[in-house]
Every structure is written in C-alpha cells, then in structure tokens.
Design a protein around this motif. Structure first.
Motif, PDB file in Angstrom:
ATOM      1  N   GLY A  65      84.773-116.997 -46.841  1.00  0.00           N
ATOM      2  CA  GLY A  65      84.928-118.436 -46.987  1.00  0.00           C
ATOM      3  C   GLY A  65      86.309-118.756 -47.523  1.00  0.00           C
ATOM      4  O   GLY A  65      87.021-117.877 -48.028  1.00  0.00           O
ATOM      5  N   PHE A  66      86.698-120.029 -47.391  1.00  0.00           N
ATOM      6  CA  PHE A  66      87.957-120.513 -47.940  1.00  0.00           C
ATOM      7  C   PHE A  66      87.625-121.675 -48.869  1.00  0.00           C
ATOM      8  O   PHE A  66      87.245-122.756 -48.418  1.00  0.00           O
ATOM      9  CB  PHE A  66      88.901-120.969 -46.820  1.00  0.00           C
ATOM     10  N   ILE A  67      87.722-121.418 -50.161  1.00  0.00           N
ATOM     11  CA  ILE A  67      87.337-122.410 -51.166  1.00  0.00           C
ATOM     12  C   ILE A  67      88.471-123.416 -51.342  1.00  0.00           C
ATOM     13  O   ILE A  67      89.613-123.036 -51.619  1.00  0.00           O
ATOM     14  CB  ILE A  67      87.000-121.722 -52.497  1.00  0.00           C
ATOM     15  N   ASP A  68      88.154-124.704 -51.191  1.00  0.00           N
ATOM     16  CA  ASP A  68      89.186-125.739 -51.251  1.00  0.00           C
ATOM     17  C   ASP A  68      89.928-125.732 -52.583  1.00  0.00           C
ATOM     18  O   ASP A  68      91.150-125.861 -52.620  1.00  0.00           O
ATOM     19  CB  ASP A  68      88.565-127.122 -51.032  1.00  0.00           C
ATOM     20  N   ARG A  81      84.973-124.551 -62.017  1.00  0.00           N
ATOM     21  CA  ARG A  81      84.470-125.486 -61.012  1.00  0.00           C
ATOM     22  C   ARG A  81      84.868-125.004 -59.620  1.00  0.00           C
ATOM     23  O   ARG A  81      86.031-124.703 -59.357  1.00  0.00           O
ATOM     24  CB  ARG A  81      85.032-126.893 -61.229  1.00  0.00           C
ATOM     25  N   ILE A  82      83.889-124.929 -58.752  1.00  0.00           N
ATOM     26  CA  ILE A  82      84.124-124.614 -57.350  1.00  0.00           C
ATOM     27  C   ILE A  82      84.032-125.943 -56.600  1.00  0.00           C
ATOM     28  O   ILE A  82      82.960-126.538 -56.501  1.00  0.00           O
ATOM     29  CB  ILE A  82      83.081-123.624 -56.817  1.00  0.00           C
ATOM     30  N   VAL A  83      85.178-126.420 -56.092  1.00  0.00           N
ATOM     31  CA  VAL A  83      85.261-127.768 -55.537  1.00  0.00           C
ATOM     32  C   VAL A  83      85.459-127.714 -54.023  1.00  0.00           C
ATOM     33  O   VAL A  83      86.324-126.972 -53.528  1.00  0.00           O
ATOM     34  CB  VAL A  83      86.418-128.562 -56.174  1.00  0.00           C
ATOM     35  N   ASP A  84      84.668-128.503 -53.311  1.00  0.00           N
ATOM     36  CA  ASP A  84      84.829-128.639 -51.871  1.00  0.00           C
ATOM     37  C   ASP A  84      85.144-130.099 -51.556  1.00  0.00           C
ATOM     38  O   ASP A  84      84.500-131.005 -52.100  1.00  0.00           O
ATOM     39  CB  ASP A  84      83.545-128.199 -51.154  1.00  0.00           C
ATOM     40  N   TYR A  85      86.134-130.332 -50.712  1.00  0.00           N
ATOM     41  CA  TYR A  85      86.501-131.690 -50.314  1.00  0.00           C
ATOM     42  C   TYR A  85      85.793-132.058 -49.008  1.00  0.00           C
ATOM     43  O   TYR A  85      85.740-131.249 -48.077  1.00  0.00           O
ATOM     44  CB  TYR A  85      88.011-131.815 -50.099  1.00  0.00           C
ATOM     45  N   LYS A  86      85.252-133.270 -48.944  1.00  0.00           N
ATOM     46  CA  LYS A  86      84.560-133.730 -47.744  1.00  0.00           C
ATOM     47  C   LYS A  86      85.056-135.138 -47.385  1.00  0.00           C
ATOM     48  O   LYS A  86      85.235-135.996 -48.255  1.00  0.00           O
ATOM     49  CB  LYS A  86      83.049-133.770 -47.955  1.00  0.00           C
ATOM     50  N   THR A  87      85.248-135.376 -46.079  1.00  0.00           N
ATOM     51  CA  THR A  87      85.712-136.687 -45.624  1.00  0.00           C
ATOM     52  C   THR A  87      84.574-137.537 -45.074  1.00  0.00           C
ATOM     53  O   THR A  87      84.760-138.742 -44.872  1.00  0.00           O
ATOM     54  CB  THR A  87      86.777-136.536 -44.524  1.00  0.00           C
ATOM     55  N   GLY A  88      83.410-136.942 -44.822  1.00  0.00           N
ATOM     56  CA  GLY A  88      82.292-137.693 -44.247  1.00  0.00           C
ATOM     57  C   GLY A  88      81.375-138.279 -45.302  1.00  0.00           C
ATOM     58  O   GLY A  88      81.685-138.304 -46.499  1.00  0.00           O
ATOM     59  N   ARG A  89      80.232-138.743 -44.826  1.00  0.00           N
ATOM     60  CA  ARG A  89      79.208-139.283 -45.728  1.00  0.00           C
ATOM     61  C   ARG A  89      78.299-138.132 -46.155  1.00  0.00           C
ATOM     62  O   ARG A  89      77.536-137.607 -45.344  1.00  0.00           O
ATOM     63  CB  ARG A  89      78.392-140.373 -45.023  1.00  0.00           C
ATOM     64  N   GLN A 141      80.369-124.172 -61.840  1.00  0.00           N
ATOM     65  CA  GLN A 141      79.832-125.509 -61.554  1.00  0.00           C
ATOM     66  C   GLN A 141      80.233-125.926 -60.143  1.00  0.00           C
ATOM     67  O   GLN A 141      81.408-126.135 -59.860  1.00  0.00           O
ATOM     68  CB  GLN A 141      80.348-126.537 -62.552  1.00  0.00           C
ATOM     69  N   PRO A 142      79.253-126.064 -59.240  1.00  0.00           N
ATOM     70  CA  PRO A 142      79.565-126.544 -57.893  1.00  0.00           C
ATOM     71  C   PRO A 142      79.881-128.029 -57.911  1.00  0.00           C
ATOM     72  O   PRO A 142      79.180-128.821 -58.536  1.00  0.00           O
ATOM     73  CB  PRO A 142      78.279-126.255 -57.108  1.00  0.00           C
ATOM     74  N   SER A 143      80.954-128.419 -57.212  1.00  0.00           N
ATOM     75  CA  SER A 143      81.376-129.821 -57.175  1.00  0.00           C
ATOM     76  C   SER A 143      81.829-130.180 -55.769  1.00  0.00           C
ATOM     77  O   SER A 143      82.372-129.338 -55.045  1.00  0.00           O
ATOM     78  CB  SER A 143      82.516-130.074 -58.159  1.00  0.00           C
ATOM     79  N   ILE A 144      81.619-131.437 -55.393  1.00  0.00           N
ATOM     80  CA  ILE A 144      82.066-131.932 -54.094  1.00  0.00           C
ATOM     81  C   ILE A 144      82.859-133.214 -54.309  1.00  0.00           C
ATOM     82  O   ILE A 144      82.372-134.152 -54.943  1.00  0.00           O
ATOM     83  CB  ILE A 144      80.876-132.199 -53.151  1.00  0.00           C
ATOM     84  N   TYR A 145      84.084-133.237 -53.788  1.00  0.00           N
ATOM     85  CA  TYR A 145      84.895-134.452 -53.807  1.00  0.00           C
ATOM     86  C   TYR A 145      84.708-135.153 -52.461  1.00  0.00           C
ATOM     87  O   TYR A 145      85.211-134.676 -51.438  1.00  0.00           O
ATOM     88  CB  TYR A 145      86.377-134.116 -54.002  1.00  0.00           C
ATOM     89  N   ILE A 146      83.985-136.266 -52.462  1.00  0.00           N
ATOM     90  CA  ILE A 146      83.800-137.056 -51.246  1.00  0.00           C
ATOM     91  C   ILE A 146      84.946-138.065 -51.188  1.00  0.00           C
ATOM     92  O   ILE A 146      84.988-139.021 -51.962  1.00  0.00           O
ATOM     93  CB  ILE A 146      82.434-137.753 -51.243  1.00  0.00           C
ATOM     94  N   PHE A 194      87.596-144.551 -53.949  1.00  0.00           N
ATOM     95  CA  PHE A 194      87.933-145.928 -54.293  1.00  0.00           C
ATOM     96  C   PHE A 194      86.734-146.695 -54.847  1.00  0.00           C
ATOM     97  O   PHE A 194      86.833-147.875 -55.157  1.00  0.00           O
ATOM     98  CB  PHE A 194      88.470-146.653 -53.053  1.00  0.00           C
ATOM     99  N   ASP A 195      85.603-146.026 -54.953  1.00  0.00           N
ATOM    100  CA  ASP A 195      84.372-146.681 -55.401  1.00  0.00           C
ATOM    101  C   ASP A 195      83.818-145.880 -56.579  1.00  0.00           C
ATOM    102  O   ASP A 195      84.549-145.196 -57.274  1.00  0.00           O
ATOM    103  CB  ASP A 195      83.382-146.719 -54.227  1.00  0.00           C
ATOM    104  N   LYS A 196      82.534-145.964 -56.783  1.00  0.00           N
ATOM    105  CA  LYS A 196      81.893-145.155 -57.823  1.00  0.00           C
ATOM    106  C   LYS A 196      81.985-143.691 -57.428  1.00  0.00           C
ATOM    107  O   LYS A 196      81.417-143.266 -56.434  1.00  0.00           O
ATOM    108  CB  LYS A 196      80.435-145.575 -57.992  1.00  0.00           C
ATOM    109  N   PHE A 197      82.720-142.918 -58.211  1.00  0.00           N
ATOM    110  CA  PHE A 197      83.020-141.541 -57.831  1.00  0.00           C
ATOM    111  C   PHE A 197      82.293-140.558 -58.745  1.00  0.00           C
ATOM    112  O   PHE A 197      82.372-140.646 -59.962  1.00  0.00           O
ATOM    113  CB  PHE A 197      84.521-141.285 -57.897  1.00  0.00           C
ATOM    114  N   GLU A 198      81.588-139.635 -58.135  1.00  0.00           N
ATOM    115  CA  GLU A 198      80.967-138.520 -58.845  1.00  0.00           C
ATOM    116  C   GLU A 198      81.248-137.258 -58.045  1.00  0.00           C
ATOM    117  O   GLU A 198      81.360-137.299 -56.815  1.00  0.00           O
ATOM    118  CB  GLU A 198      79.458-138.724 -58.981  1.00  0.00           C
ATOM    119  N   SER A 199      81.353-136.148 -58.709  1.00  0.00           N
ATOM    120  CA  SER A 199      81.632-134.894 -58.009  1.00  0.00           C
ATOM    121  C   SER A 199      80.581-133.823 -58.269  1.00  0.00           C
ATOM    122  O   SER A 199      80.499-132.842 -57.529  1.00  0.00           O
ATOM    123  CB  SER A 199      83.010-134.361 -58.412  1.00  0.00           C
TER     124      SER A 199
END
Length: 209
Positions: free
Chosen positions: A72-75, A85-93, A137-142, A147-152
C-alpha cells in the motif's frame, strides 16, 4: 504549484510556466484546499510529521502454508499526543462511521465503506512493518468537508476509534478469510450480486454485465 503542474501534468519538469485558463482555475482550487488543510492541521498542533506517500510491502501467511505480499501507499503519517496517525485523503463522499468490522467485508453490502476498510488495512501494514507496539489512530481527510464541519477520526459503533488495536483482532480474522477465499483454487470467481458495483469496474467489458 506551477512546478508541480509542469512535472506531473505537462511532463515538462524543467519548464514551469504560469497557469492559464482551466488549469489556472484548478490551481486556485488546489491553493484553497491547501490553505484549509493547514488551517485544520493547526488545530492539532503540536504534531510531528513522519511521512507522505509511504510505500509499504509486507508478506503475511494464510492457509495451506501460503504467503501473500500485501502492499500500500499511505497518504500521510504523523504523530499527535503519543499516537501515530495513519491518514488517508479522499475526494468523494465518504462515511467515517461503521458499526462492525463484519460489514466492511460483506460483499452483499450495497454501500460498503471502502475508505474505512482501506485505512484500517494501512494501519495493519504499518503496524506489521514499522510500529508493532505503538498505538495507531486511523484517520480520513475528506477534502470536500474542509470548508464545512470537518472531522477526521473514525467512529466505531458511535465511539471514536482512537486505537487500531481495538479492532485489529477482528480485522485480521476477516482479512485472512477474504484472502483465503480469493486464493482458493477450488472456488471459481463469480459475478457480484450487487450490480451497482459494476458501474465503474475495469472488467465490466469482460463479464458483459
């Protein structure tokens, strides 16, 4: 930004130029997303940056004395309050909540939470390769939520999942079952029963779905 466009998009790494037209608009959006990401990151300070686009390869054993290489390639990897924190970036819903590990591996689920499964998979790889004892800690940056209520952070059965260890044993069980199923030579591949999964499948021309 102009250097990145030249290298990755125009394929002219030694000739960066000012962006124009549609590319200029795209560049402005990228800059706004960067600003918002930094704004959200500021709320986490102090934290330590560890890596980006981190490649990990690891062999695991499954049934019949077989070994499979996972990769895998961890963002992004960073450390905050003693947690990696293991963070993955996502552009979708995407959804950040899940009720059980079972639902992540259930092929009959019409809206399976693939993003959550992916970041948990990255946690497993990182733990095997880099940090066998440290809490992850698994985290996702949507991106669309910047620009709105942000949680990861993920929510597991309505509670924040601060440590991969809480689900690791169950995740290992279902991951191993899934891999054994894929590599079972006596079990033929079959079409999914959820036809909506075929919409963007690379192989739909082969199965004529």
């Amino acid at each position: 930004l102009e250097e990145c466009f030249a290298k990755e998009y125009y394929k002219t790494p030694h000739s960066p130029e000012p962006l124009t037209g549609y590319d200029y608009l795209t560049g402005e959006i990228i800059l706004k997303l960067i600003d918002k990401t930094l704004e959200k990151d500021r709320a986490l300070t102090p934290f330590s940056y560890v890596a980006s686009e981190l490649p990990i390869h690891k062999n695991i054993s499954i049934g019949n004395n077989r070994s499979i290489q996972l990769k895998g390639f961890i963002d992004r990897v960073d450390e905050h309050n003693g947690l990696i924190r293991i963070v993955d970036y996502k552009t979708g819903r995407e959804r950040l909540d899940f009720k059980s590990v079972t639902e992540l591996f259930d092929p009959s689920e019409k809206d399976r939470k693939k993003a959550i499964m992916q970041v948990l998979f990255y946690c497993k790889l990182y733990k095997l390769d880099k940090a066998p004892m440290q809490p992850l800690q698994p985290s996702i940056y949507i991106v669309r939520n910047l620009f709105d209520k942000f949680e990861s952070f993920l929510k597991y059965d309505k509670e924040p999942l601060t440590d991969f260890n809480l689900v690791e044993k169950e995740f290992d069980l279902y991951l191993t079952r899934c891999l054994e199923d894929i590599f079972d030579l006596d079990k033929p591949f079959s079409q999914t029963t959820v036809e909506s999964h075929c919409k963007y499948c690379d192989f739909k021309q082969l199965c004529k779905r």
